[in-house]
Design a protein around this motif. Structure first.
Motif, PDB file in Angstrom:
ATOM      1  N   TYR A   1       0.830  -1.203   0.000  1.00 37.24           N
ATOM      2  CA  TYR A   1       0.000   0.000   0.000  1.00 37.24           C
ATOM      3  C   TYR A   1       0.865   1.254   0.000  1.00 37.24           C
ATOM      4  O   TYR A   1       0.667   2.170  -0.803  1.00 37.24           O
ATOM      5  N   VAL A   2       1.862   1.281   0.875  1.00 36.33           N
ATOM      6  CA  VAL A   2       2.726   2.458   0.941  1.00 36.33           C
ATOM      7  C   VAL A   2       3.654   2.507  -0.283  1.00 36.33           C
ATOM      8  O   VAL A   2       4.022   3.591  -0.756  1.00 36.33           O
TER       9      VAL A   2
ATOM     10  N   SER B   1       2.836   1.764  -3.271  1.00 35.12           N
ATOM     11  CA  SER B   1       2.095   2.239  -4.451  1.00 35.12           C
ATOM     12  C   SER B   1       2.209   3.746  -4.643  1.00 35.12           C
ATOM     13  O   SER B   1       1.913   4.254  -5.728  1.00 35.12           O
ATOM     14  N   THR B   2       2.634   4.481  -3.618  1.00 33.88           N
ATOM     15  CA  THR B   2       2.703   5.943  -3.727  1.00 33.88           C
ATOM     16  C   THR B   2       4.072   6.522  -3.390  1.00 33.88           C
ATOM     17  O   THR B   2       4.541   7.430  -4.078  1.00 33.88           O
ATOM     18  N   VAL B   3       4.723   6.027  -2.347  1.00 33.43           N
ATOM     19  CA  VAL B   3       5.920   6.708  -1.837  1.00 33.43           C
ATOM     20  C   VAL B   3       7.103   6.692  -2.810  1.00 33.43           C
ATOM     21  O   VAL B   3       7.746   7.741  -2.987  1.00 33.43           O
ATOM     22  N   PRO B   4       7.463   5.573  -3.464  1.00 34.34           N
ATOM     23  CA  PRO B   4       8.596   5.635  -4.390  1.00 34.34           C
ATOM     24  C   PRO B   4       8.423   6.691  -5.484  1.00 34.34           C
ATOM     25  O   PRO B   4       9.380   7.410  -5.814  1.00 34.34           O
ATOM     26  N   ASN B   5       7.211   6.791  -6.041  1.00 31.89           N
ATOM     27  CA  ASN B   5       6.968   7.829  -7.042  1.00 31.89           C
ATOM     28  C   ASN B   5       7.075   9.221  -6.429  1.00 31.89           C
ATOM     29  O   ASN B   5       7.587  10.157  -7.065  1.00 31.89           O
ATOM     30  N   MET B   6       6.591   9.375  -5.190  1.00 32.94           N
ATOM     31  CA  MET B   6       6.692  10.653  -4.492  1.00 32.94           C
ATOM     32  C   MET B   6       8.156  11.035  -4.284  1.00 32.94           C
ATOM     33  O   MET B   6       8.557  12.185  -4.483  1.00 32.94           O
TER      34      MET B   6
ATOM     35  N   PHE C   1      -3.412   1.847  -5.900  1.00 33.11           N
ATOM     36  CA  PHE C   1      -3.616   2.538  -4.627  1.00 33.11           C
ATOM     37  C   PHE C   1      -5.012   2.273  -4.087  1.00 33.11           C
ATOM     38  O   PHE C   1      -5.185   1.934  -2.904  1.00 33.11           O
ATOM     39  N   PHE C   2      -6.028   2.387  -4.946  1.00 37.69           N
ATOM     40  CA  PHE C   2      -7.399   2.185  -4.472  1.00 37.69           C
ATOM     41  C   PHE C   2      -7.734   0.708  -4.293  1.00 37.69           C
ATOM     42  O   PHE C   2      -8.537   0.360  -3.420  1.00 37.69           O
ATOM     43  N   SER C   3      -7.137  -0.169  -5.071  1.00 39.00           N
ATOM     44  CA  SER C   3      -7.375  -1.605  -4.888  1.00 39.00           C
ATOM     45  C   SER C   3      -6.763  -2.076  -3.580  1.00 39.00           C
ATOM     46  O   SER C   3      -7.386  -2.853  -2.836  1.00 39.00           O
ATOM     47  N   LEU C   4      -5.552  -1.615  -3.274  1.00 39.55           N
ATOM     48  CA  LEU C   4      -4.919  -1.990  -2.011  1.00 39.55           C
ATOM     49  C   LEU C   4      -5.669  -1.386  -0.823  1.00 39.55           C
ATOM     50  O   LEU C   4      -5.820  -2.024   0.219  1.00 39.55           O
ATOM     51  N   GLY C   5      -6.173  -0.157  -0.991  1.00 43.36           N
ATOM     52  CA  GLY C   5      -6.986   0.451   0.059  1.00 43.36           C
ATOM     53  C   GLY C   5      -8.285  -0.311   0.276  1.00 43.36           C
ATOM     54  O   GLY C   5      -8.732  -0.488   1.414  1.00 43.36           O
TER      55      GLY C   5
ATOM     56  N   TYR D   1      -3.454   8.660   5.916  1.00 44.70           N
ATOM     57  CA  TYR D   1      -3.902   7.268   5.819  1.00 44.70           C
ATOM     58  C   TYR D   1      -3.088   6.434   4.844  1.00 44.70           C
ATOM     59  O   TYR D   1      -3.103   5.200   4.924  1.00 44.70           O
ATOM     60  N   SER D   2      -2.355   7.073   3.924  1.00 47.76           N
ATOM     61  CA  SER D   2      -1.569   6.301   2.959  1.00 47.76           C
ATOM     62  C   SER D   2      -0.131   6.073   3.403  1.00 47.76           C
ATOM     63  O   SER D   2       0.501   5.099   2.992  1.00 47.76           O
ATOM     64  N   VAL D   3       0.403   6.969   4.233  1.00 46.46           N
ATOM     65  CA  VAL D   3       1.786   6.852   4.703  1.00 46.46           C
ATOM     66  C   VAL D   3       1.842   6.719   6.224  1.00 46.46           C
ATOM     67  O   VAL D   3       2.583   5.898   6.762  1.00 46.46           O
ATOM     68  N   GLY D   4       1.027   7.517   6.917  1.00 49.47           N
ATOM     69  CA  GLY D   4       1.067   7.528   8.381  1.00 49.47           C
ATOM     70  C   GLY D   4       0.593   6.233   9.015  1.00 49.47           C
ATOM     71  O   GLY D   4       1.273   5.664   9.878  1.00 49.47           O
TER      72      GLY D   4
END
Length: 311
Positions: free
Chosen positions: A77-78, A80-85, A108-112, A282-285
């Protein structure tokens, strides 16, 4: 960027710019360092729980198997966003391709979604363990636990592909700048050539069902648990039951509290800064905090982690 003009004001874009957190170059490098550390801590925390469950035979029970799968989910889940960030912090253009944007959107939404289902299954497991302890071993078998795990992943990844595919086929006009650090439906729909109220309504219905069905299952499970706990004759039994459920309730509160604020109120009412902060929470914290909550409030997990880490 390849542009195919359809009218004077409309175009089909082949990429987007994720604005992220605009600041000076030094600020971007500072954020890169901060989120790199948080990402590594998240991987280490959730990875430690997975290793502890695999290593300690005493934790080979449905409760901890579900927890290990949940930690595995949090890692992806993390990711899916953090490496691109992190890449965007070091990038001058901050461009994400059209396909890359919608792939991130989907994962991101499938994992959520999968996380919502896992939280419901974990609550049901606690209900069985506390309210039906004598029947628990015969009901929550390894086979049923594995079926629950597979069902969570399958349902999670089948929940949003249709609306995401529909949104990807829409025409996007004018600015390709997304004032966010990930590809989110609100900013994406705001870039379409024409408003799509049917799509927005369909997205709201799917999001609401996804959140409320597992949420009501969780609340129903814990209502029955609370009733059973309050009827327990000994104070020690009540404390043990509350301790067992406390970690999961804390995780549910953190995740659902932030997600409901974000997706069950009109997107237009949120400032972009608030969108980023709530999504960041909710995506990183929560993936960062969850291992701490589970390890600090659970004696068996704490003991297994200490042995695994050699503390």
């Amino acid at each position: 960027m390849k542009v195919s003009s359809t009218t004077n004001t409309s175009s089909t874009v082949s990429g987007f710019i994720l604005l992220g957190f605009p600041c000076s170059r030094e600020g971007q490098l500072l954020l890169f360092g901060l989120f790199s550390v948080l990402y590594l801590l998240t991987l280490m925390g959730n990875g430690s729980i997975i290793c502890a469950v695999c290593w300690d035979q005493r934790l080979h029970t449905p409760m901890y198997i579900l927890l290990a799968n949940f930690s595995f989910l949090e890692i992806w889940y993390v990711t899916s966003t953090v490496p691109n960030m992190l890449a965007n912090f070091l990038s001058d253009t901050k461009v994400i391709s059209f396909s890359g944007c919608f792939l991130q959107f989907y994962f991101f939404f499938s994992l959520g979604s999968t996380e919502c289902f896992f939280l419901a299954i974990m609550a049901f497991d606690r209900y069985l363990a506390i309210c039906r302890p004598l029947h628990y071993p015969t009901i929550m078998t390894g086979r049923l636990c594995a079926s629950f795990v597979v069902s969570c992943w399958v349902l999670g990844f089948l929940w949003f592909p249709v609306p995401i595919i529909v949104i990807s086929q829409m025409s996007f006009c004018g600015s390709r700048i997304i004032d966010h650090f990930l590809c989110d439906p609100g900013p994406l729909l705001a870039l379409t050539c024409a408003r799509a109220p049917v799509m927005e309504f369909f997205w709201l219905i799917l999001s609401s069902l996804l959140l409320f069905i597992p949420f009501f299952c969780i609340m129903g499970s814990y209502t029955l648990v609370l009733r059973a706990v309050l009827r327990a004759p000994s104070a020690a039994g009540r404390r043990k039951a509350f301790s067992t459920c406390g970690s999961h309730l804390a995780v549910v509160s953190l995740f659902y509290g932030s997600v409901m604020v974000m997706y069950l109120s009109p997107t237009s009412e949120h400032e972009s800064g608030m969108q980023k902060m709530v999504t960041l929470f909710y995506s990183v914290g929560t993936p960062l905090i969850n291992p701490v909550i589970y390890s600090l409030r659970n004696k068996d997990m704490k003991c297994a982690l200490q042995k695994f880490l050699g503390i």
